[in-house]
Design a protein around this motif. Structure first.
Motif, mmCIF file in Angstrom:
data_model
loop_
_atom_site.group_PDB
_atom_site.id
_atom_site.type_symbol
_atom_site.label_atom_id
_atom_site.label_comp_id
_atom_site.label_asym_id
_atom_site.label_seq_id
_atom_site.Cartn_x
_atom_site.Cartn_y
_atom_site.Cartn_z
ATOM 1 N N ALA A 19 -1.596 2.341 4.399
ATOM 2 C CA ALA A 19 -0.769 2.596 5.427
ATOM 3 C C ALA A 19 0.514 1.040 5.485
ATOM 4 O O ALA A 19 1.856 1.037 5.671
ATOM 5 C CB ALA A 19 -0.893 2.388 6.929
ATOM 6 N N ARG A 20 0.453 0.048 4.970
ATOM 7 C CA ARG A 20 0.982 -0.697 4.370
ATOM 8 C C ARG A 20 2.089 -1.168 3.620
ATOM 9 O O ARG A 20 2.980 -2.118 2.918
ATOM 10 C CB ARG A 20 0.524 -3.151 3.826
ATOM 11 C CG ARG A 20 -1.086 -2.909 4.899
ATOM 12 C CD ARG A 20 -1.792 -3.912 4.596
ATOM 13 N NE ARG A 20 -2.056 -3.899 3.176
ATOM 14 C CZ ARG A 20 -2.336 -5.211 2.894
ATOM 15 N NH1 ARG A 20 -1.779 -6.372 2.799
ATOM 16 N NH2 ARG A 20 -2.545 -4.926 1.302
ATOM 17 N N LEU A 21 1.771 -0.080 2.573
ATOM 18 C CA LEU A 21 2.421 0.620 1.936
ATOM 19 C C LEU A 21 3.768 1.349 1.613
ATOM 20 O O LEU A 21 3.744 2.308 2.208
ATOM 21 C CB LEU A 21 1.999 0.954 0.205
ATOM 22 C CG LEU A 21 2.025 0.957 -1.097
ATOM 23 C CD1 LEU A 21 2.768 -0.274 -1.743
ATOM 24 C CD2 LEU A 21 1.740 2.343 -2.090
ATOM 25 N N ASP A 22 4.738 0.953 1.529
ATOM 26 C CA ASP A 22 6.022 1.966 1.493
ATOM 27 C C ASP A 22 6.548 2.946 0.078
ATOM 28 O O ASP A 22 6.518 1.640 -0.777
ATOM 29 C CB ASP A 22 7.025 1.310 2.401
ATOM 30 C CG ASP A 22 8.413 2.192 2.198
ATOM 31 O OD1 ASP A 22 8.647 3.211 2.556
ATOM 32 O OD2 ASP A 22 9.574 1.393 2.495
ATOM 33 N N PHE A 66 0.056 4.440 -11.052
ATOM 34 C CA PHE A 66 0.201 3.363 -10.281
ATOM 35 C C PHE A 66 0.053 3.703 -8.793
ATOM 36 O O PHE A 66 -0.198 2.795 -8.360
ATOM 37 C CB PHE A 66 1.482 2.321 -11.082
ATOM 38 C CG PHE A 66 1.300 1.244 -10.911
ATOM 39 C CD1 PHE A 66 0.779 0.407 -11.088
ATOM 40 C CD2 PHE A 66 1.974 0.878 -9.286
ATOM 41 C CE1 PHE A 66 0.921 -1.264 -10.508
ATOM 42 C CE2 PHE A 66 2.192 -0.585 -8.999
ATOM 43 C CZ PHE A 66 1.471 -1.361 -9.369
ATOM 44 N N ALA A 67 1.001 4.030 -8.681
ATOM 45 C CA ALA A 67 1.834 4.244 -7.292
ATOM 46 C C ALA A 67 0.121 5.542 -6.313
ATOM 47 O O ALA A 67 0.144 5.182 -5.292
ATOM 48 C CB ALA A 67 2.381 5.381 -7.274
ATOM 49 N N THR A 68 -0.555 5.735 -6.898
ATOM 50 C CA THR A 68 -1.402 6.633 -6.531
ATOM 51 C C THR A 68 -2.657 5.472 -6.504
ATOM 52 O O THR A 68 -3.110 5.148 -5.038
ATOM 53 C CB THR A 68 -2.279 7.254 -7.051
ATOM 54 O OG1 THR A 68 -1.564 8.457 -7.832
ATOM 55 C CG2 THR A 68 -3.177 7.890 -6.462
ATOM 56 N N GLN A 69 -2.850 4.953 -7.568
ATOM 57 C CA GLN A 69 -3.847 3.238 -6.919
ATOM 58 C C GLN A 69 -3.399 2.375 -6.158
ATOM 59 O O GLN A 69 -4.194 2.153 -5.230
ATOM 60 C CB GLN A 69 -3.967 2.911 -8.310
ATOM 61 C CG GLN A 69 -5.227 2.168 -8.109
ATOM 62 C CD GLN A 69 -6.288 2.197 -8.492
ATOM 63 O OE1 GLN A 69 -6.795 3.348 -8.300
ATOM 64 N NE2 GLN A 69 -7.597 1.169 -7.589
ATOM 65 N N ALA A 70 -2.021 2.516 -5.899
ATOM 66 C CA ALA A 70 -1.393 1.537 -4.384
ATOM 67 C C ALA A 70 -2.044 1.812 -3.371
ATOM 68 O O ALA A 70 -2.373 1.684 -2.486
ATOM 69 C CB ALA A 70 -0.281 1.194 -5.090
ATOM 70 N N VAL A 71 -1.699 3.152 -3.330
ATOM 71 C CA VAL A 71 -1.885 3.770 -2.392
ATOM 72 C C VAL A 71 -3.381 3.907 -1.545
ATOM 73 O O VAL A 71 -3.639 3.943 -0.561
ATOM 74 C CB VAL A 71 -1.135 5.522 -2.192
ATOM 75 C CG1 VAL A 71 -1.822 5.932 -0.777
ATOM 76 C CG2 VAL A 71 0.671 5.495 -2.463
ATOM 77 N N VAL A 83 -1.101 -6.341 -6.245
ATOM 78 C CA VAL A 83 0.230 -7.057 -5.292
ATOM 79 C C VAL A 83 0.434 -7.907 -7.024
ATOM 80 O O VAL A 83 2.099 -8.720 -6.648
ATOM 81 C CB VAL A 83 -1.007 -7.884 -5.041
ATOM 82 C CG1 VAL A 83 0.235 -8.988 -3.843
ATOM 83 C CG2 VAL A 83 -1.168 -7.291 -3.714
ATOM 84 N N SER A 84 -0.481 -8.806 -7.826
ATOM 85 C CA SER A 84 0.601 -9.525 -8.880
ATOM 86 C C SER A 84 1.447 -8.854 -9.644
ATOM 87 O O SER A 84 2.325 -8.947 -10.062
ATOM 88 C CB SER A 84 -0.650 -10.457 -9.468
ATOM 89 O OG SER A 84 -1.444 -9.190 -10.403
ATOM 90 N N LEU A 97 8.140 1.291 -4.868
ATOM 91 C CA LEU A 97 7.060 0.434 -4.118
ATOM 92 C C LEU A 97 7.182 -0.790 -3.362
ATOM 93 O O LEU A 97 7.995 -1.362 -4.076
ATOM 94 C CB LEU A 97 5.764 0.524 -4.742
ATOM 95 C CG LEU A 97 4.802 2.242 -5.474
ATOM 96 C CD1 LEU A 97 3.824 1.650 -6.650
ATOM 97 C CD2 LEU A 97 4.525 3.302 -4.634
ATOM 98 N N ALA A 98 6.718 -0.880 -1.917
ATOM 99 C CA ALA A 98 7.068 -2.548 -1.256
ATOM 100 C C ALA A 98 6.105 -2.349 -0.271
ATOM 101 O O ALA A 98 5.838 -1.458 0.491
ATOM 102 C CB ALA A 98 8.577 -2.187 -0.974
ATOM 103 N N LEU A 99 5.638 -2.947 -0.536
ATOM 104 C CA LEU A 99 4.138 -3.694 1.066
ATOM 105 C C LEU A 99 5.165 -4.224 2.055
ATOM 106 O O LEU A 99 5.978 -4.842 2.085
ATOM 107 C CB LEU A 99 3.507 -5.294 0.394
ATOM 108 C CG LEU A 99 2.028 -4.671 -0.935
ATOM 109 C CD1 LEU A 99 2.164 -6.003 -1.081
ATOM 110 C CD2 LEU A 99 1.469 -3.104 0.082
#
Length: 185
Positions: free
Chosen positions: A149-152, A139-144, A79-80, A181-183
């Motif tokens: 579902a909160r991640l766009d 990065f995108a994989t770790q964020a997903v 997030v940061s 990416l966007a939350l």
């Protein structure tokens, strides 16, 4: 039966081994800042964000393979890292802001420049857009995985260059996929 008994304590208590605490992961999210004009706007955006004062953000200078200079900021969490990337992209239109994830901490849990250089974005990626934050596949994989579902997630695709200054240019395509990416909420 007249035989002697030997008591064995179970579970057997062991003393902790000496040295640093084990189990810490060397994987961290990173925000790599590359100035397309070599004016070092990456340093200005890091200074303006006030990260130099916070202990949880680790700032590491980077030099890319062709000789340009940039900055890697190792963030404490995803997030940061995303917030820092968006803030830096808004501060300067000449910055290429790339979020990446991977093993970047060495044996003493400090940033290791050699490990940072091994990341996909460890060197500048000319051809990718400036003025907006993008993320590598890692990065995108770790964020997903973390946000679900909160991640766009939007696949930006490959970098393309079109006409500039009324002059037709050849199109350069990179084989490295990148994402926006966007939350949500």
């Amino acid at each position: 039966a007249g035989r002697p008994l030997h008591h064995i304590a179970f579970p057997y208590k062991r003393s902790a081994p000496a040295g640093r605490a084990r189990g810490g992961s060397s994987f961290r999210p990173c925000v790599l800042l590359w100035d397309a004009t070599d004016a070092r706007a990456d340093l200005d955006s890091v200074k303006k964000s006030g990260l130099a004062k916070k202990k949880e953000f680790l700032v590491v200078p980077r030099t890319w393979r062709a000789g340009g200079e940039g900055t890697c900021v190792v963030a404490p969490d995803l997030v940061s890292a995303m917030q820092l990337a968006e803030a830096c992209a808004k501060k300067s239109e000449t910055l290429r802001v790339i979020c990446d994830f991977g093993p970047v901490l060495g044996g003493e849990m400090e940033p290791d420049p050699k490990m940072i250089a091994r990341l996909k974005s460890g060197s500048d990626m000319p051809g990718f857009p400036t003025g907006r934050a993008i993320a590598t596949l890692a990065f995108a994989t770790q964020a997903v995985v973390e946000f679900g579902a909160r991640l766009d997630v939007k696949a930006v695709g490959r970098a393309e260059e079109g006409k500039a200054d009324g002059e037709a240019r050849g199109r350069r395509k990179s084989g490295l996929p990148v994402y926006r990416l966007a939350l949500r909420g």
